[in-house]
Design a protein around this motif. Structure first.
Motif, PDB file in Angstrom:
ATOM      1  N   ILE A 163      30.401  35.793  44.879  1.00  0.00           N
ATOM      2  CA  ILE A 163      31.521  35.992  43.955  1.00  0.00           C
ATOM      3  C   ILE A 163      32.664  36.725  44.645  1.00  0.00           C
ATOM      4  CG2 ILE A 163      32.222  36.994  41.754  1.00  0.00           C
ATOM      5  CD1 ILE A 163      29.208  36.889  40.974  1.00  0.00           C
ATOM      6  N   VAL A 164      32.314  37.778  45.385  1.00  0.00           N
ATOM      7  CA  VAL A 164      33.331  38.567  46.073  1.00  0.00           C
ATOM      8  C   VAL A 164      34.040  37.720  47.120  1.00  0.00           C
ATOM      9  CG1 VAL A 164      33.734  40.545  47.574  1.00  0.00           C
ATOM     10  CG2 VAL A 164      32.141  40.742  45.664  1.00  0.00           C
ATOM     11  N   TRP A 166      34.310  34.473  47.208  1.00  0.00           N
ATOM     12  CA  TRP A 166      35.087  33.425  46.554  1.00  0.00           C
ATOM     13  C   TRP A 166      36.401  33.986  46.014  1.00  0.00           C
ATOM     14  CZ3 TRP A 166      36.995  32.567  41.629  1.00  0.00           C
ATOM     15  CH2 TRP A 166      37.423  31.267  41.352  1.00  0.00           C
ATOM     16  N   CYS A 167      36.336  35.152  45.401  1.00  0.00           N
ATOM     17  CA  CYS A 167      37.545  35.778  44.861  1.00  0.00           C
ATOM     18  C   CYS A 167      38.561  36.058  45.958  1.00  0.00           C
ATOM     19  CB  CYS A 167      37.198  37.071  44.127  1.00  0.00           C
ATOM     20  SG  CYS A 167      36.346  36.834  42.550  1.00  0.00           S
ATOM     21  N   ARG A 168      38.080  36.581  47.068  1.00  0.00           N
ATOM     22  CA  ARG A 168      38.983  36.943  48.158  1.00  0.00           C
ATOM     23  C   ARG A 168      39.526  35.707  48.880  1.00  0.00           C
ATOM     24  NH1 ARG A 168      35.786  42.380  50.249  1.00  0.00           N
ATOM     25  NH2 ARG A 168      36.954  43.807  48.904  1.00  0.00           N
ATOM     26  N   LYS A 169      38.827  34.600  48.730  1.00  0.00           N
ATOM     27  CA  LYS A 169      39.298  33.358  49.346  1.00  0.00           C
ATOM     28  C   LYS A 169      40.470  32.771  48.569  1.00  0.00           C
ATOM     29  CE  LYS A 169      37.653  28.850  50.958  1.00  0.00           C
ATOM     30  NZ  LYS A 169      36.475  27.934  51.067  1.00  0.00           N
ATOM     31  N   MET A 171      42.274  34.591  46.083  1.00  0.00           N
ATOM     32  CA  MET A 171      43.187  35.607  45.551  1.00  0.00           C
ATOM     33  C   MET A 171      43.672  36.515  46.668  1.00  0.00           C
ATOM     34  SD  MET A 171      41.325  37.133  42.164  1.00  0.00           S
ATOM     35  CE  MET A 171      40.711  36.104  40.839  1.00  0.00           C
ATOM     36  N   VAL A 173      44.147  40.198  47.382  1.00  0.00           N
ATOM     37  CA  VAL A 173      43.551  41.395  46.799  1.00  0.00           C
ATOM     38  C   VAL A 173      44.174  42.641  47.431  1.00  0.00           C
ATOM     39  CG1 VAL A 173      41.420  42.661  46.352  1.00  0.00           C
ATOM     40  CG2 VAL A 173      41.385  40.159  46.435  1.00  0.00           C
ATOM     41  N   ALA A 192      45.741  40.760  43.043  1.00  0.00           N
ATOM     42  CA  ALA A 192      44.696  41.315  42.186  1.00  0.00           C
ATOM     43  C   ALA A 192      44.278  42.666  42.735  1.00  0.00           C
ATOM     44  CB  ALA A 192      43.505  40.382  42.134  1.00  0.00           C
ATOM     45  N   LEU A 197      38.478  42.558  40.447  1.00  0.00           N
ATOM     46  CA  LEU A 197      37.289  41.997  41.094  1.00  0.00           C
ATOM     47  C   LEU A 197      36.015  42.636  40.560  1.00  0.00           C
ATOM     48  CD1 LEU A 197      39.318  40.655  42.997  1.00  0.00           C
ATOM     49  CD2 LEU A 197      37.790  41.222  44.900  1.00  0.00           C
ATOM     50  N   ILE A 200      35.235  41.021  37.257  1.00  0.00           N
ATOM     51  CA  ILE A 200      34.706  39.663  37.453  1.00  0.00           C
ATOM     52  C   ILE A 200      33.247  39.714  37.874  1.00  0.00           C
ATOM     53  CG2 ILE A 200      34.869  37.574  38.873  1.00  0.00           C
ATOM     54  CD1 ILE A 200      37.908  38.029  38.964  1.00  0.00           C
ATOM     55  N   VAL A 201      32.932  40.609  38.808  1.00  0.00           N
ATOM     56  CA  VAL A 201      31.547  40.736  39.266  1.00  0.00           C
ATOM     57  C   VAL A 201      30.648  41.243  38.142  1.00  0.00           C
ATOM     58  CG1 VAL A 201      30.015  41.929  40.891  1.00  0.00           C
ATOM     59  CG2 VAL A 201      32.213  41.045  41.674  1.00  0.00           C
TER      60      VAL A 201
END
Length: 310
Positions: A163-164, A166-169, A171, A173, A192, A197, A200-201
């Motif tokens: 998840i982390v 994917w978010c950083r890919k 977004m 941050v 973000a 994050l 989301i997690v």
């Protein structure tokens, strides 16, 4: 006589009022929650959940009320075990104490929707496929073994968390929380914050938790209202319990064994349900007994170890 539709309306009104009271009055300002306030709020939320059980008793009778209290206890205990994960998530994203309540509050709003979906789906599966009772039972026993065998020093790093990554890919941050906001602007670029994050997690972690907790409650009852209301009231009190126990949660050394024993008991109950029915009063008594023994052993033996060390 109050019907099911009226009870749902009463339940929704109560929860909506409590959410407004929580965010709009009690915790209107972002600030660290003291231990004294956390304990007082924990007692308040537990009393609210328990009082709702009295309403269930008055409307549906002692049998359904016993189902509610058993479901509430199971969900509350599993939630306390998950506090370890919340501690890891907040530490990883370096979420300041004063913003943690906001993150948990947003996570809980999402949990309300996810839990309802899982509960309805689980009940439909149980109603249509008898085999699902055995599947859920096996899942609970597996979860019990995994809980008991989990190492206390297990690495809690989120560096490899899907998840982390994917978010950083997808977004941009930021490195700071910017006053507890979910988004900030740096050099003209909207980014973000780590707080978003973390939420989301938390949301997606709750989905994983639901795979364990929902089957456990469905082993007690398949009444949608009872399962969902017990889940919601247990989740509502989780934030205050988190702040009350985050410093002392490591002292509950035998919590995982107690939780494992409860999950194993419920799993076995599901596996033998077509051959032997274990009533809710017995289940409730077993859950309370295991919980009491777990807390007493944790407090007593941990205290002895500290005394011996000094």
């Amino acid at each position: 006589m109050i019907d099911d539709g009226t009870m749902w309306i009463v339940f929704i009104i109560i929860v909506a009022f409590l959410l407004f009271l929580d965010l709009g009055v009690i915790n209107r300002k972002n600030k660290d929650m003291s231990m004294r306030k956390a304990l007082a709020l924990s007692a308040f939320w537990i009393s609210v959940g328990s009082s709702f059980g009295i309403l269930v008793y008055l409307v549906y009778g002692p049998g359904i009320a016993a189902d509610y209290y058993a479901s509430y206890l199971v969900e509350e205990m599993m939630s306390v075990d998950n506090l370890f994960v919340f501690i890891i998530i907040f530490a990883y994203f370096r979420v300041p104490d004063e913003y943690q309540h906001k993150a948990l509050f947003m996570g809980i709003l999402g949990a309300f929707a996810f839990r309802l979906i899982f509960i309805v789906a689980g009940i439909r599966l149980l109603e249509r496929f008898d085999l699902m009772m055995y599947v859920f039972g096996a899942v609970l026993i597996f979860t019990a073994l995994r809980t008991v065998m989990k190492k206390d020093d297990e690495d809690g790093s989120l560096d490899n968390n899907v998840i982390v990554r994917w978010c950083r890919k997808f977004m941009n941050v930021a490195d700071d929380h910017d006053g507890g906001r979910f988004f900030t602007v740096k050099n003209g670029v909207k980014m973000a914050t780590p707080l978003l994050l973390a939420v989301i997690v938390l949301e997606l972690t709750d989905v994983v938790f639901a795979f364990d907790s929902i089957p456990a409650v469905l082993a007690i009852t398949t009444n949608t209202f009872i399962v969902y209301s017990s889940n919601v009231f247990a989740i509502l009190g989780l934030r205050s319990i988190y702040f009350a126990l985050r410093g002392a949660v490591s002292s509950l050394a035998y919590l995982k064994y107690g939780l494992g024993a409860i999950l194993a008991f419920i799993g076995v109950k599901m596996l033998i349900s077509h051959h032997y029915h274990i009533g809710t009063p017995i289940s409730l008594a077993v859950i309370i007994m295991i919980l009491a023994v777990t807390v007493i052993l944790s407090v007593t033996l941990t205290g002895r170890k500290r005394t011996a060390c000094t």
